[in-house]
Motif scaffolding. Sequence first.
Motif, PDB file in Angstrom:
ATOM      1  N   PHE A 135       0.835  -1.198   0.000  1.00 61.32           N
ATOM      2  CA  PHE A 135       0.000   0.000   0.000  1.00 61.32           C
ATOM      3  C   PHE A 135       0.871   1.250   0.000  1.00 61.32           C
ATOM      4  O   PHE A 135       0.554   2.243  -0.644  1.00 61.32           O
ATOM      5  N   GLY A 136       1.972   1.210   0.740  1.00 57.64           N
ATOM      6  CA  GLY A 136       2.863   2.355   0.822  1.00 57.64           C
ATOM      7  C   GLY A 136       3.489   2.718  -0.504  1.00 57.64           C
ATOM      8  O   GLY A 136       3.662   3.888  -0.816  1.00 57.64           O
ATOM      9  N   LEU A 137       3.858   1.714  -1.284  1.00 57.21           N
ATOM     10  CA  LEU A 137       4.420   1.983  -2.604  1.00 57.21           C
ATOM     11  C   LEU A 137       3.451   2.787  -3.463  1.00 57.21           C
ATOM     12  O   LEU A 137       3.823   3.776  -4.100  1.00 57.21           O
ATOM     13  N   ILE A 138       2.215   2.371  -3.451  1.00 55.74           N
ATOM     14  CA  ILE A 138       1.192   3.060  -4.237  1.00 55.74           C
ATOM     15  C   ILE A 138       0.822   4.388  -3.577  1.00 55.74           C
ATOM     16  O   ILE A 138       0.655   5.411  -4.248  1.00 55.74           O
ATOM     17  N   ALA A 139       0.719   4.385  -2.253  1.00 57.74           N
ATOM     18  CA  ALA A 139       0.309   5.590  -1.526  1.00 57.74           C
ATOM     19  C   ALA A 139       1.336   6.697  -1.659  1.00 57.74           C
ATOM     20  O   ALA A 139       0.982   7.880  -1.668  1.00 57.74           O
ATOM     21  N   GLY A 140       2.617   6.357  -1.768  1.00 57.09           N
ATOM     22  CA  GLY A 140       3.644   7.377  -1.970  1.00 57.09           C
ATOM     23  C   GLY A 140       3.429   8.129  -3.261  1.00 57.09           C
ATOM     24  O   GLY A 140       3.567   9.356  -3.316  1.00 57.09           O
ATOM     25  N   ALA A 141       3.065   7.409  -4.301  1.00 61.67           N
ATOM     26  CA  ALA A 141       2.794   8.058  -5.585  1.00 61.67           C
ATOM     27  C   ALA A 141       1.535   8.928  -5.495  1.00 61.67           C
ATOM     28  O   ALA A 141       1.498  10.038  -6.037  1.00 61.67           O
ATOM     29  N   VAL A 142       0.521   8.438  -4.797  1.00 56.95           N
ATOM     30  CA  VAL A 142      -0.717   9.216  -4.650  1.00 56.95           C
ATOM     31  C   VAL A 142      -0.456  10.471  -3.814  1.00 56.95           C
ATOM     32  O   VAL A 142      -0.941  11.556  -4.141  1.00 56.95           O
ATOM     33  N   ALA A 143       0.322  10.336  -2.735  1.00 61.79           N
ATOM     34  CA  ALA A 143       0.634  11.488  -1.897  1.00 61.79           C
ATOM     35  C   ALA A 143       1.411  12.533  -2.691  1.00 61.79           C
ATOM     36  O   ALA A 143       1.173  13.734  -2.560  1.00 61.79           O
ATOM     37  N   LYS A 144       2.329  12.093  -3.527  1.00 64.64           N
ATOM     38  CA  LYS A 144       3.089  13.010  -4.372  1.00 64.64           C
ATOM     39  C   LYS A 144       2.167  13.702  -5.376  1.00 64.64           C
ATOM     40  O   LYS A 144       2.344  14.868  -5.692  1.00 64.64           O
ATOM     41  N   PHE A 145       1.150  12.976  -5.867  1.00 64.56           N
ATOM     42  CA  PHE A 145       0.177  13.563  -6.779  1.00 64.56           C
ATOM     43  C   PHE A 145      -0.681  14.608  -6.056  1.00 64.56           C
ATOM     44  O   PHE A 145      -0.986  15.655  -6.606  1.00 64.56           O
ATOM     45  N   ILE A 146      -1.059  14.320  -4.809  1.00 65.60           N
ATOM     46  CA  ILE A 146      -1.885  15.243  -4.027  1.00 65.60           C
ATOM     47  C   ILE A 146      -1.084  16.470  -3.614  1.00 65.60           C
ATOM     48  O   ILE A 146      -1.600  17.589  -3.606  1.00 65.60           O
ATOM     49  N   LEU A 147       0.184  16.265  -3.256  1.00 62.13           N
ATOM     50  CA  LEU A 147       1.060  17.361  -2.828  1.00 62.13           C
ATOM     51  C   LEU A 147       2.208  17.519  -3.822  1.00 62.13           C
ATOM     52  O   LEU A 147       3.341  17.149  -3.535  1.00 62.13           O
ATOM     53  N   PRO A 148       1.929  18.055  -4.994  1.00 59.27           N
ATOM     54  CA  PRO A 148       3.006  18.181  -5.980  1.00 59.27           C
ATOM     55  C   PRO A 148       4.038  19.197  -5.513  1.00 59.27           C
ATOM     56  O   PRO A 148       3.759  20.068  -4.697  1.00 59.27           O
ATOM     57  N   GLY A 149       5.200  19.055  -6.019  1.00 56.87           N
ATOM     58  CA  GLY A 149       6.263  19.981  -5.676  1.00 56.87           C
ATOM     59  C   GLY A 149       7.603  19.335  -5.954  1.00 56.87           C
ATOM     60  O   GLY A 149       7.693  18.149  -6.278  1.00 56.87           O
ATOM     61  N   ARG A 150       8.609  20.120  -5.803  1.00 58.50           N
ATOM     62  CA  ARG A 150       9.946  19.628  -6.070  1.00 58.50           C
ATOM     63  C   ARG A 150      10.548  19.084  -4.789  1.00 58.50           C
ATOM     64  O   ARG A 150      10.792  19.815  -3.840  1.00 58.50           O
ATOM     65  N   ASP A 151      10.769  17.795  -4.756  1.00 59.15           N
ATOM     66  CA  ASP A 151      11.367  17.155  -3.598  1.00 59.15           C
ATOM     67  C   ASP A 151      12.716  16.573  -3.982  1.00 59.15           C
ATOM     68  O   ASP A 151      12.871  16.002  -5.061  1.00 59.15           O
ATOM     69  N   PRO A 152      13.699  16.701  -3.108  1.00 60.45           N
ATOM     70  CA  PRO A 152      14.992  16.088  -3.399  1.00 60.45           C
ATOM     71  C   PRO A 152      14.893  14.568  -3.289  1.00 60.45           C
ATOM     72  O   PRO A 152      14.105  14.039  -2.528  1.00 60.45           O
ATOM     73  N   GLY A 153      15.657  13.871  -4.066  1.00 64.03           N
ATOM     74  CA  GLY A 153      15.665  12.421  -3.987  1.00 64.03           C
ATOM     75  C   GLY A 153      14.835  11.755  -5.053  1.00 64.03           C
ATOM     76  O   GLY A 153      15.014  10.581  -5.334  1.00 64.03           O
ATOM     77  N   GLY A 154      13.906  12.464  -5.634  1.00 66.28           N
ATOM     78  CA  GLY A 154      13.116  11.910  -6.722  1.00 66.28           C
ATOM     79  C   GLY A 154      12.209  10.762  -6.312  1.00 66.28           C
ATOM     80  O   GLY A 154      11.685  10.716  -5.204  1.00 66.28           O
ATOM     81  N   ILE A 155      12.064   9.821  -7.217  1.00 66.42           N
ATOM     82  CA  ILE A 155      11.101   8.734  -7.047  1.00 66.42           C
ATOM     83  C   ILE A 155      11.504   7.766  -5.935  1.00 66.42           C
ATOM     84  O   ILE A 155      10.644   7.217  -5.255  1.00 66.42           O
ATOM     85  N   ILE A 156      12.789   7.580  -5.718  1.00 64.06           N
ATOM     86  CA  ILE A 156      13.239   6.654  -4.680  1.00 64.06           C
ATOM     87  C   ILE A 156      12.804   7.135  -3.299  1.00 64.06           C
ATOM     88  O   ILE A 156      12.267   6.375  -2.496  1.00 64.06           O
ATOM     89  N   VAL A 157      13.013   8.414  -3.027  1.00 66.62           N
ATOM     90  CA  VAL A 157      12.604   8.971  -1.742  1.00 66.62           C
ATOM     91  C   VAL A 157      11.085   8.946  -1.612  1.00 66.62           C
ATOM     92  O   VAL A 157      10.558   8.663  -0.540  1.00 66.62           O
ATOM     93  N   THR A 158      10.387   9.206  -2.697  1.00 64.28           N
ATOM     94  CA  THR A 158       8.927   9.154  -2.665  1.00 64.28           C
ATOM     95  C   THR A 158       8.439   7.758  -2.328  1.00 64.28           C
ATOM     96  O   THR A 158       7.506   7.592  -1.532  1.00 64.28           O
ATOM     97  N   ILE A 159       9.070   6.737  -2.890  1.00 66.62           N
ATOM     98  CA  ILE A 159       8.687   5.355  -2.586  1.00 66.62           C
ATOM     99  C   ILE A 159       8.965   5.040  -1.122  1.00 66.62           C
ATOM    100  O   ILE A 159       8.138   4.433  -0.434  1.00 66.62           O
ATOM    101  N   LEU A 160      10.125   5.454  -0.631  1.00 65.16           N
ATOM    102  CA  LEU A 160      10.457   5.195   0.776  1.00 65.16           C
ATOM    103  C   LEU A 160       9.504   5.926   1.721  1.00 65.16           C
ATOM    104  O   LEU A 160       9.088   5.376   2.744  1.00 65.16           O
TER     105      LEU A 160
END
Length: 87
Positions: free
Chosen positions: A9-34
């Motif tokens: 669920f977290g793998l998918i939820a990380g992508a959804v959270a990034k979609f809900i809160l767009p912005g520039r985050d350091p680390g890219g997709i790896i940090v988003t997945i974690l």
Amino acid sequence: MGILTWIVFGLIAGAVAKFILPGRDPGGIIVTILIGIGGGLLGGWIGTTFVGSQGVTGFNLGSFIWAVVGSIVLLLVYRLVFHRARS
């Protein structure tokens, strides 16, 4: 099965959270997945500890919502900490 389900669920939820809160985050997709995995675990813990839900009973909407909520919380904390570290 409960922890593994929250990780998936977290793998998918990380992508959804990034979609809900767009912005520039350091680390890219790896940090988003974690963050999503940690958020899934956090959401599961919040749901079982404070709300009293039965935990993960399978892949259902309620469990997914808790994973997304946990991911959003962690993403906001991550942004707050990173923003202060850059300043």
